[in-house]
Design an enzyme around this catalytic site. Sequence first.
Site, PDB file in Angstrom:
ATOM      1  N   LYS A 132      -9.916  -3.972   6.834  1.00  0.00           N
ATOM      2  CA  LYS A 132     -10.179  -2.546   7.057  1.00  0.00           C
ATOM      3  C   LYS A 132      -8.923  -1.721   6.796  1.00  0.00           C
ATOM      4  CE  LYS A 132      -9.824   0.063  10.603  1.00  0.00           C
ATOM      5  NZ  LYS A 132      -9.807   0.668  11.943  1.00  0.00           N
ATOM      6  N   ASP A 183     -15.284   0.462   9.358  1.00  0.00           N
ATOM      7  CA  ASP A 183     -14.850   0.762  10.727  1.00  0.00           C
ATOM      8  C   ASP A 183     -16.109   0.831  11.594  1.00  0.00           C
ATOM      9  OD1 ASP A 183     -16.076   3.149  10.135  1.00  0.00           O
ATOM     10  OD2 ASP A 183     -14.520   4.384  11.070  1.00  0.00           O
TER      11      ASP A 183
END
Length: 275
Positions: A173, A192
Amino acid sequence: MSRGQTTRQPARTGRQDKVRAARVGTGAFARPAPQGRQKPSSVPAGKSKGYNPLAPDRIAEILKRLDQLYPAVTCALTHSSAWELLVATILSAQSTDVNVNRVTPELFRKYPTVEAFAALTPEQLEPDVRSTGFFRNKSKSVVGAAKKIVAEFGGQVPDDMEKLLTLPGVARKTANVVLGSWFKKAEGVVVDTHVHRISRRLELTKENDPVKIEQDLMKVIPREKWILFSHQIIWHGRSLCPARKPKCAECTLENLCHAGDKTWSTVEMHKNAKA
Ligand code: SF4
């Protein structure tokens, strides 16, 4: 009846049986709502005849509507370099961008370079990042990443997924945020909490693991959209589609969305498409 003429009053139950029966959305991929006060279908996502949540035309329509809703969105974390973005993204775990943006201006004034961070111990950094939560781990990650960038990458944040993943506290991420938002490299899709939840609501994935969700999204979203798509979904999650009480009556994706936890629906919902 056009959507604009419909009085939209979410029911106390959170389900819009009456309104669902009087279907007003006519999108190409909207399944007609059952007439009367019937229960939502128990047909699993993708199994209903004629309905494929991953149909290219449906995906294209979702992307088109996201472009209309969020035409020029970018990363909400304040930063002016790859290093600052990396630090801000590490600090944003389990926190909000607003919270991180409160902390980082002073932080980057106090320690203006990656070398300045590399000279710290994690304990020295802790008071400066305490308010973002999980500050001990975050301090370790930031100082560890700084030391490694100085020692092994000449003080420059690498623009390479493999190298980024060697930094302490950096998983896909964070690497995708830095690669996409700073280096403009589409190596993956940022997953996310918002992308996780909304990708499931929109049936772009059935997975729960961020790595698997990212793999699913990379298959169905065109590569040239990977960076923008993440930003758009993150903004959508903040503005209309939060975890609790999504504002479905205001959402222009509504008649494409069959999420089981919608608060309003003009199309049939099912329990498989929920966060
Ligand atoms: S219709 Fe509701 S659940 Fe679906 S994307 Fe829009 S806000 Fe989210």
